[in-house]
Design a protein around this motif. Structure first.
Motif, PDB file in Angstrom:
ATOM      1  N   PRO A   1     -36.770 -21.661 -21.252  1.00 27.14           N
ATOM      2  CA  PRO A   1     -37.613 -21.105 -20.192  1.00 27.14           C
ATOM      3  C   PRO A   1     -38.649 -22.116 -19.728  1.00 27.14           C
ATOM      4  N   ALA A   2     -39.024 -22.020 -18.476  1.00 29.07           N
ATOM      5  CA  ALA A   2     -40.152 -22.811 -17.981  1.00 29.07           C
ATOM      6  C   ALA A   2     -41.442 -22.183 -18.489  1.00 29.07           C
ATOM      7  N   ILE A   3     -42.497 -22.982 -18.564  1.00 29.86           N
ATOM      8  CA  ILE A   3     -43.832 -22.477 -18.852  1.00 29.86           C
ATOM      9  C   ILE A   3     -44.613 -22.484 -17.544  1.00 29.86           C
TER      10      ILE A   3
ATOM     11  N   ARG B   1     -38.656 -15.481 -26.048  1.00 32.44           N
ATOM     12  CA  ARG B   1     -38.661 -16.698 -25.225  1.00 32.44           C
ATOM     13  C   ARG B   1     -37.246 -17.077 -24.802  1.00 32.44           C
ATOM     14  N   ALA B   2     -36.303 -16.951 -25.726  1.00 37.77           N
ATOM     15  CA  ALA B   2     -34.923 -17.350 -25.435  1.00 37.77           C
ATOM     16  C   ALA B   2     -34.280 -16.455 -24.385  1.00 37.77           C
ATOM     17  N   LEU B   3     -34.785 -15.245 -24.213  1.00 37.81           N
ATOM     18  CA  LEU B   3     -34.253 -14.333 -23.206  1.00 37.81           C
ATOM     19  C   LEU B   3     -34.886 -14.534 -21.834  1.00 37.81           C
ATOM     20  N   ALA B   4     -36.036 -15.189 -21.784  1.00 33.71           N
ATOM     21  CA  ALA B   4     -36.835 -15.261 -20.561  1.00 33.71           C
ATOM     22  C   ALA B   4     -36.443 -16.440 -19.672  1.00 33.71           C
TER      23      ALA B   4
ATOM     24  N   THR C   1     -42.837 -27.799 -15.950  1.00 33.55           N
ATOM     25  CA  THR C   1     -43.906 -26.815 -16.078  1.00 33.55           C
ATOM     26  C   THR C   1     -44.433 -26.447 -14.699  1.00 33.55           C
ATOM     27  N   LEU C   2     -44.774 -25.165 -14.534  1.00 31.51           N
ATOM     28  CA  LEU C   2     -45.337 -24.666 -13.286  1.00 31.51           C
ATOM     29  C   LEU C   2     -46.826 -24.406 -13.472  1.00 31.51           C
TER      30      LEU C   2
ATOM     31  N   ALA D   1     -41.396 -25.239 -24.069  1.00 34.61           N
ATOM     32  CA  ALA D   1     -40.394 -24.410 -24.740  1.00 34.61           C
ATOM     33  C   ALA D   1     -39.202 -25.288 -25.088  1.00 34.61           C
ATOM     34  N   ARG D   2     -38.603 -25.011 -26.234  1.00 36.10           N
ATOM     35  CA  ARG D   2     -37.472 -25.839 -26.672  1.00 36.10           C
ATOM     36  C   ARG D   2     -36.156 -25.080 -26.506  1.00 36.10           C
ATOM     37  N   ALA D   3     -35.079 -25.844 -26.400  1.00 36.52           N
ATOM     38  CA  ALA D   3     -33.752 -25.248 -26.327  1.00 36.52           C
ATOM     39  C   ALA D   3     -33.361 -24.742 -27.712  1.00 36.52           C
ATOM     40  N   ARG D   4     -32.751 -23.576 -27.762  1.00 38.48           N
ATOM     41  CA  ARG D   4     -32.304 -22.994 -29.022  1.00 38.48           C
ATOM     42  C   ARG D   4     -30.779 -22.925 -29.009  1.00 38.48           C
ATOM     43  N   GLU D   5     -30.137 -23.641 -29.929  1.00 36.86           N
ATOM     44  CA  GLU D   5     -28.679 -23.688 -29.949  1.00 36.86           C
ATOM     45  C   GLU D   5     -28.069 -22.292 -30.076  1.00 36.86           C
TER      46      GLU D   5
END
Length: 273
Positions: free
Chosen positions: A130-132, A90-93, A155-156, A111-115
């Protein structure tokens, strides 16, 4: 965790790109998030610049006997390491594409932000998370849920031109961006991928469910499958990771990497050609 494929010798570079002294990449140890991010990195842009071609990756889990879910959910088949990889992917997308039924069954949240990934995302020109993107024909969704009302990134909703106007209006009132990607009621997989690319989202990740993944396989738009094989047996009639009608000719994918921890196998396959 240890790497089973590709096989390396003791002089090989570590998964984080380093070399020389340090933990051997094939040793049984806990990998850092940076090592996981490097191991699962999206392909680099083509030489010469220009816009990136959208790359669609799927992340799924299956039991030893082929079940994608237990009691309607994938979580019982997972473990802590699988969830670390889930979070890394998810963090890469740029965007996570998911079917409406999976949103309902799995209780999807924004999706949440990951420090740990903040600097890398900023350097790649990505937002904080990332957007969902929810794929739905009926738009039978609860637009009062946090996924729609309180996402870090809007969100889309991917749907078709014939979607019910009142449901489209309800989504837009909730702040959802509706993207038309088909002529009928539902979204066409190829048009959905292209539409996301036109929005500047080239690193695509789908988490299913099986019906959506089956549609993507049938449309020939899936580039990569990250499949966790869980060391569990479920029996019953649960869905496979990809559902729907079979394709005319089986599509060949090549093994890119294989990791193992506590009996879980974490495989990564790319479409041949």
């Amino acid at each position: 965790m240890r790497r089973l494929f590709p096989v390396t010798d003791e002089t090989a570079a570590r998964p984080d790109g380093g070399a020389g002294p340090g933990a051997h990449p094939d040793a049984d140890r806990e990998w850092t998030l940076q090592e996981l991010a490097t191991a699962y990195a999206y392909p680099a842009p083509a030489v010469g610049g220009g816009p990136r071609r959208p790359w669609l990756r799927a992340n799924m889990v299956a039991s030893l006997d082929g079940a994608a879910q237990h009691d309607g959910r994938s979580q019982p088949l997972s473990d802590a390491t699988d969830m670390r990889i889930f979070g890394t992917l998810r963090a890469l997308a740029d965007v996570v594409v998911v079917g409406a039924e999976t949103v309902r069954q799995e209780g999807y949240r924004p999706a949440r932000a990951r420090e740990a990934f903040a600097a890398a995302r900023a350097a790649a020109g990505q937002g904080p998370a990332p957007a969902i993107a929810v794929v739905s024909a009926s738009l039978d969704l609860d637009f009062s849920l946090p996924l729609f009302t309180a996402p870090l990134v809007p969100t889309l909703l991917l749907t078709g031109a014939a979607a019910a106007p009142d449901r489209v209006a309800a989504a837009e009132r909730a702040g959802v961006r509706v993207v038309v990607a088909g002529e009928g009621a539902g979204a066409d997989p190829a048009r959905a991928v292209a539409a996301l690319g036109e929005l500047g989202m080239s690193r695509l990740l789908t988490e299913g469910g099986p019906r959506l993944l089956g549609q993507m396989v049938a449309a020939g738009v899936l580039d990569e499958l990250c499949l966790t094989v869980s060391p569990m047996l479920t029996a019953g009639g649960a869905q496979r990771v990809a559902g729907g009608p079979s394709v005319p000719v089986p599509q060949r994918f090549a093994l890119v990497s294989l990791l193992e921890e506590k009996g879980f196998l974490f495989s990564r396959y790319r479409r041949v050609g």
